[in-house]
Design a protein around this motif. Structure first.
Motif, short mmCIF file in Angstrom:
data_model
loop_
_atom_site.label_atom_id
_atom_site.label_comp_id
_atom_site.label_asym_id
_atom_site.label_seq_id
_atom_site.Cartn_x
_atom_site.Cartn_y
_atom_site.Cartn_z
N ALA A 16 -4.32 -3.58 18.85
CA ALA A 16 -4.04 -2.76 17.66
C ALA A 16 -4.84 -1.46 17.72
O ALA A 16 -4.32 -0.37 17.47
CB ALA A 16 -4.38 -3.54 16.39
N CYS A 17 -6.12 -1.58 18.08
CA CYS A 17 -6.97 -0.38 18.14
C CYS A 17 -6.54 0.55 19.27
O CYS A 17 -6.76 1.76 19.20
CB CYS A 17 -8.44 -0.78 18.31
N GLY A 69 -3.50 1.12 20.01
CA GLY A 69 -2.18 1.69 19.69
C GLY A 69 -1.04 1.01 20.42
O GLY A 69 0.03 1.60 20.57
N LEU A 106 0.53 -1.80 19.45
CA LEU A 106 1.36 -2.66 18.59
C LEU A 106 2.06 -1.82 17.53
O LEU A 106 1.71 -0.67 17.29
CB LEU A 106 0.47 -3.73 17.96
N PHE A 122 -5.85 8.30 -2.26
CA PHE A 122 -5.34 7.10 -2.93
C PHE A 122 -5.73 5.84 -2.18
O PHE A 122 -5.61 5.77 -0.95
CB PHE A 122 -3.81 7.17 -3.03
N GLY A 178 -5.66 7.50 4.81
CA GLY A 178 -6.56 7.05 5.87
C GLY A 178 -6.92 8.21 6.79
O GLY A 178 -6.45 9.33 6.62
N LEU A 208 -7.20 8.03 10.62
CA LEU A 208 -7.18 7.32 11.92
C LEU A 208 -7.82 8.12 13.05
O LEU A 208 -8.34 7.53 13.99
CB LEU A 208 -5.74 6.94 12.28
N GLY A 254 2.74 2.59 12.19
CA GLY A 254 1.63 1.68 11.93
C GLY A 254 1.90 0.73 10.78
O GLY A 254 3.02 0.66 10.24
N THR A 266 3.77 9.59 15.90
CA THR A 266 3.28 8.45 16.67
C THR A 266 2.68 8.97 17.97
O THR A 266 2.52 10.18 18.14
CB THR A 266 4.42 7.42 16.92
N MET A 300 -2.09 9.32 7.09
CA MET A 300 -3.00 8.25 7.51
C MET A 300 -3.91 8.72 8.63
O MET A 300 -4.73 7.95 9.11
CB MET A 300 -2.18 7.06 8.05
N VAL A 301 -3.73 9.95 9.10
CA VAL A 301 -4.34 10.38 10.36
C VAL A 301 -5.41 11.45 10.18
O VAL A 301 -6.47 11.40 10.80
CB VAL A 301 -3.23 10.87 11.33
N THR A 315 0.86 -1.20 0.00
CA THR A 315 0.00 0.00 0.00
C THR A 315 0.89 1.24 0.00
O THR A 315 0.66 2.19 -0.77
CB THR A 315 -0.90 -0.01 1.25
N GLY A 375 2.40 3.02 7.77
CA GLY A 375 3.42 4.03 8.05
C GLY A 375 4.80 3.44 8.27
O GLY A 375 5.81 4.03 7.84
N1 LIG Z 1 -5.67 3.87 1.18
C1 LIG Z 1 -5.44 2.57 1.29
O1 LIG Z 1 -5.15 1.87 0.31
C2 LIG Z 1 -5.52 1.95 2.65
C3 LIG Z 1 -5.28 0.58 2.83
C4 LIG Z 1 -5.37 0.07 4.12
C5 LIG Z 1 -5.68 0.91 5.19
N2 LIG Z 1 -5.95 2.23 4.96
C6 LIG Z 1 -6.29 3.17 6.03
O2 LIG Z 1 -5.07 3.81 6.41
C7 LIG Z 1 -5.07 4.09 7.82
C8 LIG Z 1 -3.88 3.40 8.46
O3 LIG Z 1 -4.03 2.00 8.32
P1 LIG Z 1 -3.03 1.03 9.07
O4 LIG Z 1 -3.46 -0.36 8.72
O5 LIG Z 1 -1.64 1.44 8.80
O6 LIG Z 1 -3.42 1.34 10.57
P2 LIG Z 1 -2.72 0.84 11.88
O7 LIG Z 1 -1.30 1.13 11.86
O8 LIG Z 1 -3.07 -0.56 12.15
O9 LIG Z 1 -3.44 1.77 12.95
C9 LIG Z 1 -3.22 1.58 14.29
C10 LIG Z 1 -2.34 2.73 14.80
O10 LIG Z 1 -3.06 3.97 14.73
C11 LIG Z 1 -2.51 4.87 15.67
N3 LIG Z 1 -3.58 5.55 16.39
C12 LIG Z 1 -4.36 5.07 17.38
N4 LIG Z 1 -5.25 6.01 17.79
C13 LIG Z 1 -5.01 7.09 17.05
C14 LIG Z 1 -5.59 8.39 17.01
N5 LIG Z 1 -6.58 8.75 17.80
N6 LIG Z 1 -5.10 9.26 16.11
C15 LIG Z 1 -4.09 8.91 15.29
N7 LIG Z 1 -3.50 7.68 15.30
C16 LIG Z 1 -3.97 6.81 16.16
C17 LIG Z 1 -1.67 4.02 16.64
O11 LIG Z 1 -0.31 4.24 16.31
P3 LIG Z 1 0.61 5.25 17.14
O12 LIG Z 1 0.58 4.76 18.55
O13 LIG Z 1 1.92 5.08 16.48
O14 LIG Z 1 0.00 6.61 16.96
C18 LIG Z 1 -2.05 2.60 16.26
O15 LIG Z 1 -1.00 1.69 16.50
C19 LIG Z 1 -6.42 3.58 8.33
O16 LIG Z 1 -7.29 4.69 8.33
C20 LIG Z 1 -6.83 2.55 7.30
O17 LIG Z 1 -8.22 2.38 7.22
C21 LIG Z 1 -5.84 2.75 3.72
#
Ligand SMILES: NC(=O)c1ccc[n+]([C@@H]2O[C@H](COP(=O)([O-])OP(=O)(O)OC[C@H]3O[C@@H](n4cnc5c(N)ncnc54)[C@H](OP(=O)(O)O)[C@@H]3O)[C@@H](O)[C@H]2O)c1
Length: 343
Positions: A330-331, A333, A335, A285, A251, A253, A162, A184, A228-229, A138, A165
């Protein structure tokens, strides 16, 4: 891990999720996977991915989340996500051989009945689950198809530890970025990102106003934003963007991991005059827009791995019993990298 498709275990939604994930929202059910029809295979899953979007899809109003590429979950449904496993039975019209290693979308269960057209054959010499189930592709697609990183760029990756990221920061560097800044939640994660992923600087949600931290971390401004945030992190990054900066939005988040309720709405006030005067590009994207990038990602990953220039961070827990706890962590934060369950 159960011994045959006749003793399968899978994770089902018991009741819609409200707010945080609770263990009682889910249960492990014993099921039987029937012999495959002509165009199906039965796969013994070896790994599956756990994604935070499952929380959103398990809420009662998930069907109102327009445009999301996953089906909403209702009580009684088996959860689903990307998985890798071995074909143990193949239907009479299938070309996949028993023993093939395949990737498919039916994780959260030990055995899966999968239409052959949903299976992607994977390289059994290097079946690194984080390479295939992780979000490196991705990040790779976003940074090669969504926008382009140029030599010497300063790149900001929000949620830089993440699943997406942790790969985006490394890939940006490999594509020529000179300075890579991430965000983060905590100083502990920030230290890990600098030591393990090579970030030059990291801003944290517990470290004071993001705009001030970011101005120190990227004193000469930002060329590329991988977001992503959303929310104040996106606004701060746009405030520091240089002329001609490129921003790829992946994304939201702040909305998806809102502790009270997961949603897709992450309203943010952006200074549109800055976007105009700086000639910025804001590109939404989805990796689904560039499916052919997957093969190129696996090709480049092999080279980068051979050269020892890339890590694939994964939080892997063992056994189907560990999966809902992994989702909760995971939700919350707790991991880093992609979250996987090994069966
Ligand atoms: N466009 C695409 O193709 C695509 C594909 C898949 C996913 N996505 C989207 O992209 C985003 C990231 O996906 P991912 O799989 O990489 O997620 P992820 O890393 O699994 O997300 C979990 C992380 O989000 C952070 N987090 C928790 N609460 C938060 C808050 N209130 N504000 C900001 N960050 C917070 C924490 O990291 P820290 O402790 O490090 O802050 C946590 O470990 C999501 O919105 C997902 O739906 C997009």
């Amino acid at each position: 891990m159960s011994a045959s498709p006749n003793n399968n275990r899978e994770v089902k939604l018991v009741r819609h999720v409200k707010g945080a994930i609770h263990p009682e929202d889910f249960a492990i059910a014993d099921t039987i996977v029937p012999p495959p029809g002509p165009y199906n295979v039965v796969v013994r899953n070896r790994w599956f991915r756990v994604s935070i979007s499952t929380r959103l899809m398990a809420q009662e109003d998930a069907k109102a989340a327009e445009g999301i590429p996953f089906p909403p979950l209702n009580p009684g449904d088996t959860l689903a996500d990307g998985a890798i496993g071995e074909v143990v039975q193949a239907g009479s019209a299938c070309s996949l051989a028993v023993g093939s290693l395949v990737m498919h979308p039916f994780g959260w269960r030990e055995y899966a009945s999968v239409p052959e057209h949903d299976c992607r054959l994977i390289d059994s010499d290097d079946p690194d689950p984080a390479a295939y189930l992780g979000h490196g592709w991705t990040a790779y697609a976003a940074l090669t198809r969504g926008i382009q990183v140029k030599n010497g760029d300063t790149v900001f990756v929000s949620s830089g530890a993440g699943a997406i990221g942790s790969m985006a920061g490394q890939i940006a560097r490999l594509l020529g970025a000179a300075r890579v800044v991430g965000s983060t939640s905590t100083r502990e994660k920030a230290g890990w990102m600098q030591d393990e992923l090579g970030y030059d600087a990291v801003v944290t949600r517990d470290g004071g106003p993001i705009a001030e931290q970011l101005a120190k971390a990227a004193p000469e401004g930002i060329d590329v934003i991988v977001d992503m945030v959303g929310g104040d992190q996106l606004a701060a990054a746009i405030g520091l963007a240089k002329d001609g900066a490129r921003c790829v939005l992946l994304g939201a988040l702040t909305a998806e991991l809102n502790p009270d309720k997961a949603s897709l709405q992450a309203p943010v006030t952006l200074d549109s005059c800055q976007i105009i005067f700086k000639g910025m590009t804001l590109q939404g994207f989805s990796a689904d827009h560039a499916p052919d990038a997957f093969g190129l990602w696996i090709r480049d990953l092999k080279t980068w791995k051979r050269q020892g220039r890339i890590h694939l961070p994964a939080a892997t827990s063992k056994g189907i019993e560990s999966a809902t706890s992994a989702l909760r962590q995971a939700c919350a934060g707790q991991l880093k990298g992609v979250v996987l369950v090994e069966l």
